[in-house]
Write an enzyme that holds these catalytic residues in place. Structure first.
Site, mmCIF file in Angstrom:
data_model
loop_
_atom_site.group_PDB
_atom_site.id
_atom_site.type_symbol
_atom_site.label_atom_id
_atom_site.label_comp_id
_atom_site.label_asym_id
_atom_site.label_seq_id
_atom_site.Cartn_x
_atom_site.Cartn_y
_atom_site.Cartn_z
ATOM 1 N N ARG A 27 0.722 -0.854 -0.186
ATOM 2 C CA ARG A 27 0.339 -0.341 -0.143
ATOM 3 C C ARG A 27 0.993 1.228 -0.311
ATOM 4 O O ARG A 27 0.379 2.682 -0.429
ATOM 5 C CB ARG A 27 -0.805 0.105 0.772
ATOM 6 C CG ARG A 27 -1.949 -0.688 0.610
ATOM 7 C CD ARG A 27 -3.037 -0.390 2.525
ATOM 8 N NE ARG A 27 -2.596 -1.217 3.229
ATOM 9 C CZ ARG A 27 -3.188 -1.469 4.205
ATOM 10 N NH1 ARG A 27 -3.786 -0.038 4.506
ATOM 11 N NH2 ARG A 27 -2.895 -1.761 5.271
ATOM 12 N N GLY B 255 9.647 -3.067 12.447
ATOM 13 C CA GLY B 255 9.850 -2.540 12.015
ATOM 14 C C GLY B 255 9.222 -1.016 11.143
ATOM 15 O O GLY B 255 9.210 -0.297 10.876
ATOM 16 N N LYS C 185 28.889 25.141 3.357
ATOM 17 C CA LYS C 185 28.853 23.962 3.810
ATOM 18 C C LYS C 185 30.541 23.500 3.590
ATOM 19 O O LYS C 185 31.361 24.828 3.187
ATOM 20 C CB LYS C 185 28.657 23.411 2.385
ATOM 21 C CG LYS C 185 28.671 21.934 1.713
ATOM 22 C CD LYS C 185 29.351 21.096 0.362
ATOM 23 C CE LYS C 185 31.056 21.188 1.462
ATOM 24 N NZ LYS C 185 31.614 20.519 -0.588
ATOM 25 N N ALA D 74 28.705 41.197 1.162
ATOM 26 C CA ALA D 74 27.550 40.294 -0.042
ATOM 27 C C ALA D 74 28.072 39.774 -1.158
ATOM 28 O O ALA D 74 29.097 41.127 -1.866
ATOM 29 C CB ALA D 74 27.255 41.364 0.453
ATOM 30 N N TYR E 46 34.758 24.328 -6.523
ATOM 31 C CA TYR E 46 34.792 23.228 -7.283
ATOM 32 C C TYR E 46 34.924 23.520 -8.803
ATOM 33 O O TYR E 46 34.484 24.560 -9.000
ATOM 34 C CB TYR E 46 33.266 22.835 -7.561
ATOM 35 C CG TYR E 46 33.056 21.221 -7.682
ATOM 36 C CD1 TYR E 46 34.062 20.120 -8.295
ATOM 37 C CD2 TYR E 46 32.090 21.517 -9.168
ATOM 38 C CE1 TYR E 46 33.257 19.357 -8.453
ATOM 39 C CE2 TYR E 46 31.462 19.977 -9.584
ATOM 40 C CZ TYR E 46 32.192 18.878 -9.907
ATOM 41 O OH TYR E 46 31.458 17.501 -10.436
HETATM 42 C C1 UD1 Z 1 -0.583 -7.246 13.453
HETATM 43 C C2 UD1 Z 1 -1.273 -8.360 14.501
HETATM 44 C C3 UD1 Z 1 -2.529 -7.523 15.242
HETATM 45 C C4 UD1 Z 1 -2.275 -5.938 15.147
HETATM 46 C C5 UD1 Z 1 -1.570 -5.027 14.227
HETATM 47 C C6 UD1 Z 1 -1.155 -4.177 15.226
HETATM 48 C C7 UD1 Z 1 -1.127 -10.890 14.388
HETATM 49 C C8 UD1 Z 1 -2.058 -11.328 14.031
HETATM 50 N N1 UD1 Z 1 -1.923 -9.601 14.144
HETATM 51 O O1 UD1 Z 1 -2.101 -8.018 12.579
HETATM 52 O O2 UD1 Z 1 -3.284 -8.050 15.977
HETATM 53 O O3 UD1 Z 1 -3.376 -5.407 16.253
HETATM 54 O O4 UD1 Z 1 -0.443 -6.594 13.973
HETATM 55 O O5 UD1 Z 1 -1.034 -3.014 13.654
HETATM 56 O O6 UD1 Z 1 0.339 -11.131 14.885
HETATM 57 N N2 UD1 Z 1 5.137 -9.418 9.182
HETATM 58 C C9 UD1 Z 1 5.618 -10.441 8.502
HETATM 59 N N3 UD1 Z 1 6.280 -11.477 7.913
HETATM 60 C C10 UD1 Z 1 4.246 -11.838 7.504
HETATM 61 C C11 UD1 Z 1 3.550 -11.165 8.746
HETATM 62 C C12 UD1 Z 1 3.736 -9.885 9.462
HETATM 63 O O7 UD1 Z 1 7.094 -10.239 8.750
HETATM 64 O O8 UD1 Z 1 4.243 -13.477 7.308
HETATM 65 C C13 UD1 Z 1 5.103 -7.990 9.563
HETATM 66 C C14 UD1 Z 1 4.783 -7.315 9.058
HETATM 67 O O9 UD1 Z 1 5.758 -5.969 8.386
HETATM 68 C C15 UD1 Z 1 3.981 -6.309 10.687
HETATM 69 C C16 UD1 Z 1 4.086 -6.741 11.119
HETATM 70 O O10 UD1 Z 1 4.301 -8.059 11.269
HETATM 71 O O11 UD1 Z 1 5.571 -5.639 10.332
HETATM 72 C C17 UD1 Z 1 2.451 -7.101 11.388
HETATM 73 O O12 UD1 Z 1 2.109 -7.511 10.081
HETATM 74 P P1 UD1 Z 1 0.822 -7.251 9.741
HETATM 75 O O13 UD1 Z 1 0.178 -8.169 8.128
HETATM 76 O O14 UD1 Z 1 0.326 -5.529 9.866
HETATM 77 O O15 UD1 Z 1 -0.147 -7.516 10.734
HETATM 78 P P2 UD1 Z 1 -1.907 -7.324 11.042
HETATM 79 O O16 UD1 Z 1 -2.340 -8.027 9.890
HETATM 80 O O17 UD1 Z 1 -1.867 -5.384 10.809
#
Ligand code: UD1
Ligand code: CA
Length: 456
Positions: A19, A108, A338, A367, A374
Site C-alpha cells: 500500500r 519495523g 558547506k 555580500a 569546484y
Molecule cells: C498485527 C497483529 C494484530 C495487531 C496489529 C497491530 C497478528 C496476527 N496480528 O496485525 O493483533 O493489532 O498487528 O498493527 O500478529 N510480518 C512479517 N511477516 C509476516 C506477517 C507480518 O514480517 O508473514 C510483519 C509485518 O512486516 C509487520 C508486522 O509483522 O511489521 C505486522 O504485520 P501485519 O500484516 O501488519 O499485521 P496485522 O494484520 O496488521
C-alpha cells in the site's frame, strides 16, 4: 541488586508494504530523517537489547544493506514466504535458540515506541510475568487484534477477521509489541497453528496458549500515538506529525523558544541547547547541534551543522553538512555554508556561498562573496585568516589562502594567495573620461533620427 538480564529483540519487517506503492521497502521510509527500522533498532538498543534479530522479506536486500550501515550489530533473517507474524518470528529460530532472559518483539513499521516503554515490559518479566503485551485504546479499532480480558487477566487476542460482533466492539487493541520470558518463546511458537480466517500463523495465538498452560500473561497500556503503524503514505505522514509533536515538546522541555512550533521540523538526532530561539519555518535535517544561546531566524534549513552559542543564522540561510559556526558568528540572509568552519565572531551577512573553507575569527565576508571550490572535477579549500575583510562580490578561486588581516577589494577574482595584512585588488582598473557619455548620447540620438527620416 539483581543481575543484568540478557535481552533479544526480534523486529518483524517482512511485510511487503504494497500500500506504500513504493520501490523503496516500507521500513526504509524515513520519519524524522531516519528510516523507520532505524528508530526501532535504536529503541531496542536503548532498552538494553544486547542482540537484535531482524526478519526481512524475500528480496529485501536494500533493507539488509541499510541496516548494515547503521550502528550496532543486527542479525538478519529472511522470511521467504509471508505466512504470518508467528512464522516470521520463527525465521529467527537460530537467534531464539541461542536464548535470552527477555525476548521483545517489535514491528519495523511502528517507529515511535519509546525505549522506556520497552523497559516497562522487561521490568514486568523481571517481576515474574511470562508474557506481557503492549496494548492501547484505539480511537477506531478496525483492523487491530482485540485484547480479550477476564478482569485484569488477558485471555486471548482476537484478530478482526476472526472476531464476533461483541469482540469487535472491544476498543483495547494489540499494538503487536510484546515481551516474553525467553525460555517460553520457542515452545509457544512451535505450538501455533494456522486454523484461522487468514490461514496464517498468528503470533497473537501465544496468548491463548500461554494462558491455557497456566503462565502469567499481562498487558501494559500506552498511548495510541506511540504505537502508530505505517501501511500507506497517509499513515507515514501521520507518524511524522506525531514524531514532530514529540520533538517540539522535548525542545520546549529543554528550554528552547519557538514562536510557531508547528512550523519547525526536527530530525531524530537534533540537539538544541537552552535559550536557543528558533523562529518560524525552520527545518533541521539530520546531524544538527545548536548550542545554548544561539538564534535561528525564520526560513532557514540546517543539516549536519553545529551552531555555537551567540551565533545567529538566517533568515533564509542554508547550513549544509560540515558547517561549523563558532561563538557569535553570523550567517545572514541568502547565505549557504558547506564544510566550512566559521570561527568566532566572523560574519557572512548576505548572499554568499562559502564551501570547503575556513573563515577566521572576526573576518568579514562581503555580500556576494563566493568560494569557487569546484573545478568540475575536484573540490578545493579556501582559507581566510582571522580579521580578513573580503570586499563584496569577490570570487575566491580555490585552492587559495587569504592571510590574517588581509583586505580583498570588492569585485576581485582572487586566484593567488594573499599574504597577511596585504591588500589584493584583482579587477579592471577604473578609467573616467570626462564628457564622453554626453558625446555618445548625442551621436546615437542623431543616428536614430536619421534612420526614422529615411523610413518615412
Ligand atoms: C498485527 C497483529 C494484530 C495487531 C496489529 C497491530 C497478528 C496476527 N496480528 O496485525 O493483533 O493489532 O498487528 O498493527 O500478529 N510480518 C512479517 N511477516 C509476516 C506477517 C507480518 O514480517 O508473514 C510483519 C509485518 O512486516 C509487520 C508486522 O509483522 O511489521 C505486522 O504485520 P501485519 O500484516 O501488519 O499485521 P496485522 O494484520 O496488521
Ligand atoms: Ca499492520
Amino acid at each position: 541488586m539483581t543481575a543484568r538480564r540478557s535481552c533479544l529483540a526480534v523486529i518483524l519487517a517482512a511485510g511487503e508494504g504494497t500500500r506504500m506503492r513504493s520501490s523503496l521497502p516500507k521500513v526504509l521510509h524515513a520519519v524524522g530523517g531516519r528510516p523507520m527500522v532505524g528508530h526501532v533498532l535504536a529503541a531496542a538498543r536503548s532498552a538494553g537489547a544486547d542482540r537484535i534479530a531482524l526478519v526481512i522479506g524475500h528480496g529485501a536486500d536494500a533493507v539488509r544493506k541499510a541496516v548494515g550501515a547503521l550502528p550496532g550489530e543486527t542479525e538478519v533473517f529472511v522470511q521467504e514466504e509471508r505466512r504470518g507474524t508467528a512464522h516470521a518470528m520463527l525465521q529467527a529460530r537460530a537467534a531464539l535458540e541461542h536464548g535470552a532472559d527477555d525476548v521483545v518483539v517489535l514491528y519495523g513499521d511502528a517507529p515511535l515506541v519509546r525505549p522506556e516503554t520497552l523497559e516497562r515490559l522487561r521490568a514486568r518479566i523481571a517481576d515474574g510475568a511470562d508474557l506481557v503485551v503492549l496494548g492501547f485504546e484505539a480511537a477506531d479499532p478496525t483492523g487491530y487484534g482485540r485484547l480479550l480480558m477476564d478482569g485484569d487477566r488477558l485471555v486471548a487476542i482476537r484478530e478482526e477477521k476472526d472476531a464476533s460482533a461483541a469482540e469487535r466492539a472491544v476498543r483495547l487493541c494489540n499494538s503487536g509489541i510484546l515481551a516474553f520470558r525467553g525460555l517460553h518463546v520457542l515452545p509457544l511458537l512451535d505450538a501455533i497453528g494456522n486454523d484461522n480466517a487468514k490461514g496464517e500463523f498468528y503470533l497473537t495465538d501465544v496468548i491463548g496458549l500461554a494462558a491455557a498452560a497456566g503462565l502469567s500473561v499481562g498487558v501494559e497500556i500506552v498511548d495510541e500515538q506511540e504505537v502508530l503503524g505505517v501501511n500507506d503514505r497517509a499513515q507515514l505522514a501521520a507518524c511524522e506529525a506525531a514524531f514532530q509533536a514529540r520533538a517540539r515538546a522535548d525542545a520546549f522541555a529543554a528550554g528552547v523558544t519557538m514562536i510557531a512550533p508547528e512550523t519547525v521540523f526536527f530530525a531524530y538526532d537534533t540537539v538544541i541547547g537552552r535559550d536557543v530561539v528558533i523562529e518560524p519555518n525552520v527545518v533541521f535535517g539530520p546531524g544538527v547541534v545548536i548550542e545554548s544561546g544561539a538564534v535561528v531566524h525564520a526560513f532557514s534549513h540546517l543539516e549536519g551543522a553545529r551552531v555555537a552559542g551567540g551565533a545567529t543564522v538566517g533568515p533564509f540561510a542554508r547550513l549544509r553538512p560540515g558547517a561549523d559556526l563558532g561563538t557569535d558568528a553570523k550567517v545572514g540572509n541568502f547565505v549557504e555554508v558547506k564544510a566550512a568552519k566559521v570561527e568566532a565572531g566572523a560574519k557572512i551577512s548576505h548572499l554568499s556561498y562559502i564551501g570547503d573553507a575556513r573563515v577566521g575569527a572576526g573576518a568579514n565576508i562581503g555580500a556576494g562573496t563566493i568560494t569557487c571550490n569546484y573545478d568540475g572535477f575536484l573540490k578545493h579549500h579556501t582559507d581566510i585568516g582571522a580579521g580578513a575583510f573580503i570586499g563584496s562580490n569577490s570570487a575566491l578561486v580555490a585552492p587559495v589562502a587569504i592571510g590574517d588581516g588581509a583586505l580583498v577589494a570588492a569585485g576581485s577574482t582572487i586566484v593567488e594567495d594573499v599574504p597577511a595584512d596585504a591588500l589584493a585588488v584583482a579587477r579592471g582598473r577604473q578609467a573616467v573620461i570626462p564628457g564622453r557619455s554626453a558625446e555618445i548620447r548625442k551621436r546615437l540620438a542623431a543616428l536614430k533620427a536619421e534612420r526614422k527620416a529615411a523610413k518615412d
